[in-house]
Design a protein around this motif. Structure first.
Motif, PDB file in Angstrom:
ATOM      1  N   THR A 286       9.701  14.996   2.555  1.00  3.72           N
ATOM      2  CA  THR A 286       8.428  14.300   2.495  1.00  3.72           C
ATOM      3  C   THR A 286       7.591  14.695   1.292  1.00  3.72           C
ATOM      4  O   THR A 286       6.651  14.004   0.957  1.00  3.72           O
ATOM      5  CB  THR A 286       7.597  14.547   3.775  1.00  3.72           C
ATOM      6  OG1 THR A 286       7.427  15.950   3.947  1.00  3.72           O
ATOM      7  CG2 THR A 286       8.275  13.943   4.991  1.00  3.72           C
ATOM      8  N   ASP A 287       7.894  15.795   0.650  1.00  4.70           N
ATOM      9  CA  ASP A 287       7.102  16.259  -0.489  1.00  4.70           C
ATOM     10  C   ASP A 287       7.544  15.528  -1.759  1.00  4.70           C
ATOM     11  O   ASP A 287       8.634  15.763  -2.283  1.00  4.70           O
ATOM     12  CB  ASP A 287       7.240  17.769  -0.653  1.00  4.70           C
ATOM     13  CG  ASP A 287       6.288  18.336  -1.701  1.00  4.70           C
ATOM     14  OD1 ASP A 287       5.781  17.570  -2.536  1.00  4.70           O
ATOM     15  OD2 ASP A 287       6.055  19.555  -1.666  1.00  4.70           O
ATOM     16  N   ILE A 288       6.684  14.664  -2.245  1.00  8.75           N
ATOM     17  CA  ILE A 288       6.995  13.862  -3.430  1.00  8.75           C
ATOM     18  C   ILE A 288       7.208  14.753  -4.647  1.00  8.75           C
ATOM     19  O   ILE A 288       8.122  14.520  -5.447  1.00  8.75           O
ATOM     20  CB  ILE A 288       5.874  12.831  -3.705  1.00  8.75           C
ATOM     21  CG1 ILE A 288       5.709  11.873  -2.527  1.00  8.75           C
ATOM     22  CG2 ILE A 288       6.112  12.085  -5.012  1.00  8.75           C
ATOM     23  CD1 ILE A 288       6.877  10.966  -2.284  1.00  8.75           C
TER      24      ILE A 288
ATOM     25  N   SER B   6       0.812  -1.218   0.000  1.00 13.55           N
ATOM     26  CA  SER B   6       0.000   0.000   0.000  1.00 13.55           C
ATOM     27  C   SER B   6       0.849   1.273   0.000  1.00 13.55           C
ATOM     28  O   SER B   6       0.497   2.253  -0.656  1.00 13.55           O
ATOM     29  CB  SER B   6      -0.973   0.008   1.171  1.00 13.55           C
ATOM     30  OG  SER B   6      -0.273   0.003   2.399  1.00 13.55           O
ATOM     31  N   GLY B   7       1.973   1.251   0.703  1.00 12.37           N
ATOM     32  CA  GLY B   7       2.855   2.416   0.701  1.00 12.37           C
ATOM     33  C   GLY B   7       3.430   2.690  -0.680  1.00 12.37           C
ATOM     34  O   GLY B   7       3.471   3.840  -1.133  1.00 12.37           O
ATOM     35  N   GLU B   8       3.851   1.639  -1.355  1.00 18.51           N
ATOM     36  CA  GLU B   8       4.381   1.777  -2.718  1.00 18.51           C
ATOM     37  C   GLU B   8       3.296   2.278  -3.661  1.00 18.51           C
ATOM     38  O   GLU B   8       3.548   3.155  -4.499  1.00 18.51           O
ATOM     39  CB  GLU B   8       4.915   0.440  -3.214  1.00 18.51           C
ATOM     40  CG  GLU B   8       5.450   0.488  -4.633  1.00 18.51           C
ATOM     41  CD  GLU B   8       5.955  -0.855  -5.147  1.00 18.51           C
ATOM     42  OE1 GLU B   8       6.359  -0.898  -6.320  1.00 18.51           O
ATOM     43  OE2 GLU B   8       5.951  -1.850  -4.391  1.00 18.51           O
ATOM     44  N   ILE B   9       2.082   1.744  -3.526  1.00 19.30           N
ATOM     45  CA  ILE B   9       0.975   2.165  -4.390  1.00 19.30           C
ATOM     46  C   ILE B   9       0.706   3.653  -4.220  1.00 19.30           C
ATOM     47  O   ILE B   9       0.602   4.401  -5.197  1.00 19.30           O
ATOM     48  CB  ILE B   9      -0.291   1.334  -4.091  1.00 19.30           C
ATOM     49  CG1 ILE B   9      -0.069  -0.132  -4.469  1.00 19.30           C
ATOM     50  CG2 ILE B   9      -1.502   1.910  -4.819  1.00 19.30           C
ATOM     51  CD1 ILE B   9      -1.114  -1.089  -3.921  1.00 19.30           C
ATOM     52  N   GLU B  10       0.602   4.103  -2.971  1.00 14.39           N
ATOM     53  CA  GLU B  10       0.334   5.513  -2.704  1.00 14.39           C
ATOM     54  C   GLU B  10       1.459   6.406  -3.210  1.00 14.39           C
ATOM     55  O   GLU B  10       1.217   7.469  -3.785  1.00 14.39           O
ATOM     56  CB  GLU B  10       0.097   5.748  -1.211  1.00 14.39           C
ATOM     57  CG  GLU B  10      -1.241   5.270  -0.741  1.00 14.39           C
ATOM     58  CD  GLU B  10      -2.398   5.900  -1.506  1.00 14.39           C
ATOM     59  OE1 GLU B  10      -2.442   7.144  -1.632  1.00 14.39           O
ATOM     60  OE2 GLU B  10      -3.257   5.140  -1.981  1.00 14.39           O
ATOM     61  N   MET B  11       2.703   5.993  -2.991  1.00 13.25           N
ATOM     62  CA  MET B  11       3.827   6.798  -3.453  1.00 13.25           C
ATOM     63  C   MET B  11       3.846   6.880  -4.979  1.00 13.25           C
ATOM     64  O   MET B  11       4.074   7.957  -5.541  1.00 13.25           O
ATOM     65  CB  MET B  11       5.152   6.256  -2.940  1.00 13.25           C
ATOM     66  CG  MET B  11       6.316   7.195  -3.269  1.00 13.25           C
ATOM     67  SD  MET B  11       7.901   6.657  -2.634  1.00 13.25           S
ATOM     68  CE  MET B  11       7.629   6.779  -0.896  1.00 13.25           C
TER      69      MET B  11
ATOM     70  N   TYR C 157      10.715   6.157  -8.285  1.00 17.17           N
ATOM     71  CA  TYR C 157      10.388   5.495  -7.017  1.00 17.17           C
ATOM     72  C   TYR C 157      11.661   5.039  -6.306  1.00 17.17           C
ATOM     73  O   TYR C 157      11.845   5.292  -5.115  1.00 17.17           O
ATOM     74  CB  TYR C 157       9.457   4.307  -7.279  1.00 17.17           C
ATOM     75  CG  TYR C 157       9.135   3.512  -6.044  1.00 17.17           C
ATOM     76  CD1 TYR C 157       8.260   4.016  -5.086  1.00 17.17           C
ATOM     77  CD2 TYR C 157       9.694   2.259  -5.835  1.00 17.17           C
ATOM     78  CE1 TYR C 157       7.954   3.290  -3.933  1.00 17.17           C
ATOM     79  CE2 TYR C 157       9.395   1.525  -4.693  1.00 17.17           C
ATOM     80  CZ  TYR C 157       8.527   2.042  -3.754  1.00 17.17           C
ATOM     81  OH  TYR C 157       8.230   1.323  -2.624  1.00 17.17           O
ATOM     82  N   ARG C 158      12.563   4.403  -7.013  1.00 17.62           N
ATOM     83  CA  ARG C 158      13.824   3.936  -6.432  1.00 17.62           C
ATOM     84  C   ARG C 158      14.634   5.106  -5.899  1.00 17.62           C
ATOM     85  O   ARG C 158      15.188   5.066  -4.800  1.00 17.62           O
ATOM     86  CB  ARG C 158      14.646   3.152  -7.456  1.00 17.62           C
ATOM     87  CG  ARG C 158      15.939   2.584  -6.867  1.00 17.62           C
ATOM     88  CD  ARG C 158      16.968   2.275  -7.919  1.00 17.62           C
ATOM     89  NE  ARG C 158      17.268   3.371  -8.821  1.00 17.62           N
ATOM     90  CZ  ARG C 158      18.044   4.414  -8.537  1.00 17.62           C
ATOM     91  NH1 ARG C 158      18.599   4.548  -7.361  1.00 17.62           N
ATOM     92  NH2 ARG C 158      18.265   5.360  -9.434  1.00 17.62           N
ATOM     93  N   HIS C 159      14.708   6.180  -6.671  1.00 20.87           N
ATOM     94  CA  HIS C 159      15.447   7.374  -6.235  1.00 20.87           C
ATOM     95  C   HIS C 159      14.878   7.928  -4.928  1.00 20.87           C
ATOM     96  O   HIS C 159      15.628   8.252  -3.999  1.00 20.87           O
ATOM     97  CB  HIS C 159      15.401   8.448  -7.323  1.00 20.87           C
ATOM     98  CG  HIS C 159      15.926   9.762  -6.866  1.00 20.87           C
ATOM     99  ND1 HIS C 159      17.268  10.020  -6.726  1.00 20.87           N
ATOM    100  CD2 HIS C 159      15.279  10.894  -6.485  1.00 20.87           C
ATOM    101  CE1 HIS C 159      17.434  11.260  -6.289  1.00 20.87           C
ATOM    102  NE2 HIS C 159      16.242  11.810  -6.135  1.00 20.87           N
ATOM    103  N   ILE C 160      13.572   8.023  -4.845  1.00 22.15           N
ATOM    104  CA  ILE C 160      12.937   8.570  -3.644  1.00 22.15           C
ATOM    105  C   ILE C 160      13.184   7.661  -2.443  1.00 22.15           C
ATOM    106  O   ILE C 160      13.515   8.138  -1.356  1.00 22.15           O
ATOM    107  CB  ILE C 160      11.440   8.812  -3.887  1.00 22.15           C
ATOM    108  CG1 ILE C 160      11.266   9.994  -4.848  1.00 22.15           C
ATOM    109  CG2 ILE C 160      10.706   9.064  -2.573  1.00 22.15           C
ATOM    110  CD1 ILE C 160       9.850  10.221  -5.316  1.00 22.15           C
ATOM    111  N   ILE C 161      13.051   6.370  -2.640  1.00 22.99           N
ATOM    112  CA  ILE C 161      13.290   5.421  -1.545  1.00 22.99           C
ATOM    113  C   ILE C 161      14.746   5.493  -1.085  1.00 22.99           C
ATOM    114  O   ILE C 161      15.031   5.509   0.112  1.00 22.99           O
ATOM    115  CB  ILE C 161      12.937   3.980  -1.978  1.00 22.99           C
ATOM    116  CG1 ILE C 161      11.433   3.842  -2.215  1.00 22.99           C
ATOM    117  CG2 ILE C 161      13.412   2.956  -0.954  1.00 22.99           C
ATOM    118  CD1 ILE C 161      10.565   4.155  -1.030  1.00 22.99           C
TER     119      ILE C 161
END
Length: 98
Positions: A84-86, A31-36, A73-77
């Protein structure tokens, strides 16, 4: 919509369909990955709308990635820390590509 717009829409749709065909437990686990990834897509769409006319070479470069969504996604992780701001993180990632 040019090739980049179609590409990111296809990437998200493929990701979504892959998730939906798994178990409920796996959906909850991811769910965290989906939301991100939803937020990443919103950010990529916004950047695309704002820059597509003035920076076509940027979107040519981005289109060369196998999966822009997974790269961001990988970069952010990997660089999460106190940010926190995507939207800001996606813009920073795009700036490193340009």
């Amino acid at each position: 919509m040019n090739d980049f717009g179609k590409k990111i829409e296809w990437e998200y749709e493929t990701f979504y369909m892959d998730i939906m065909r798994t178990s409920k437990a796996n959906i909850l686990a991811k769910s965290g990955e989906i939301e991100m990834k939803k937020k990443i897509m919103e950010a990529l769409r916004k950047i695309f709308r704002e820059r597509k006319k003035n920076e076509p070479q940027l979107f040519e470069k981005l289109s060369g990635f196998d999966s822009v969504l997974d790269e961001v996604y990988r970069h952010i992780i990997d660089s999460r820390g106190d940010k926190t701001d995507i939207q800001i993180q996606v813009e920073e990632w795009v700036s490193t590509i340009h």
